[in-house]
Design an enzyme around this catalytic site. Sequence first.
Site, PDB file in Angstrom:
ATOM      1  N   LYS A 186       0.822  -1.212   0.000  1.00  0.00           N
ATOM      2  CA  LYS A 186       0.000   0.000   0.000  1.00  0.00           C
ATOM      3  C   LYS A 186       0.857   1.264   0.000  1.00  0.00           C
ATOM      4  CE  LYS A 186      -3.642  -2.646   0.261  1.00  0.00           C
ATOM      5  NZ  LYS A 186      -3.057  -3.969   0.466  1.00  0.00           N
ATOM      6  N   TYR A 217      -2.786 -12.483   3.271  1.00  0.00           N
ATOM      7  CA  TYR A 217      -2.504 -12.184   1.865  1.00  0.00           C
ATOM      8  C   TYR A 217      -1.367 -13.035   1.293  1.00  0.00           C
ATOM      9  CZ  TYR A 217      -5.471  -8.115   2.668  1.00  0.00           C
ATOM     10  OH  TYR A 217      -6.532  -7.299   2.973  1.00  0.00           O
ATOM     11  N   TYR A 230     -12.274 -14.746   3.334  1.00  0.00           N
ATOM     12  CA  TYR A 230     -11.224 -13.761   3.581  1.00  0.00           C
ATOM     13  C   TYR A 230     -10.712 -13.877   5.009  1.00  0.00           C
ATOM     14  CZ  TYR A 230      -9.024  -9.237   4.426  1.00  0.00           C
ATOM     15  OH  TYR A 230      -8.132  -8.251   4.765  1.00  0.00           O
TER      16      TYR A 230
END
Length: 334
Positions: free
Chosen positions: A49, A288, A262
């Site tokens: 990010k 992730y 998730y």
Amino acid sequence: MKPIRYERRKYTTGNTPIERLDRLSEALGGPTISIKRDDLLGLTAGGNKTRKLEYLVADAIKQGANTLITCGAVQSNHCRLTLSAAVREGLACQLVLSEPETGYNPLASGNHLLFHLLGTEKIKVIPSDGDMLAAMEELAQALKQDGRKAYLIPVGGSNEVGSLGYMACAEEIEQQAWETGTPYDYVVTATGSGGTQAGLIAGFMARQSSTKVIGINVSRDRASQEAKVLELVRGTAEVVGLEGEILPSAVQCEDQYVGPGYAVPTDEMIEAVQLLARTEGILLDPVYTGKAMAGLIGMIREGRFAKEDHVLFLHTGGSPALYTAPHLFLPAKN
């Protein structure tokens, strides 16, 4: 293609390294695997990010904002890094967090601890099925009434501006490949909010590179994720003036490694995290990169790559989440 002339903040000194994973490659008996260490990007504890925020925060400053508002899960890497960028720039930051199924624990560790350590101005917790955008707009309205100006950043920083960060990364990878004489046939990355994968695809297209990008889903089914990424690739291409039709075949996502949902652990993820730690001494995360590496390992075992292929795994960071789930990796008690 028009030149990209967006203002950009700089949060990392130099390029992130690419390292050969010889011991992992030998253990799997497949292609040559390397890793792009975007876990070493700047801002608190690093992660992908940061690249998106270099463009998003520059846009916020250009618009005269004094407060960043963003959203994510309770252990959101994106929220941690947005807050860190705000600290770096002297801006305030407010967060909208989605309450997990297990309930919200105000004393949670990992990224949640870092939200408080970094000094978030406000945390608003909403139900898991709540409208994050509406919640962010509500916070922005309250700030406006106080004479302040907010800049809203979507989940994961994944919009056309944020995706420019990974267009730049694709160029960085191409330059490193040229310098080492090692072109990469594939880049494998986790794909969730979609901006990282979309930016890479657009970036390689802009360079007329033959490198293929494979996204390993951390949520959603394959069709939904590919449609989401394709829309963002096309939007990003339009913004920068990238010519030519972008076909659906440009986007490849794999959904076999999501598991029950998730951030829900899988046996394959646990194996992948342990294998990279024990062969290369590199830490992944359970949400992730652990699932993305599980996807790469699974595809190698299925024979999806040729022995002579060079595969680059993008390490998108997230290791603070490891410390929220020690039970997954500690030996079982007798």
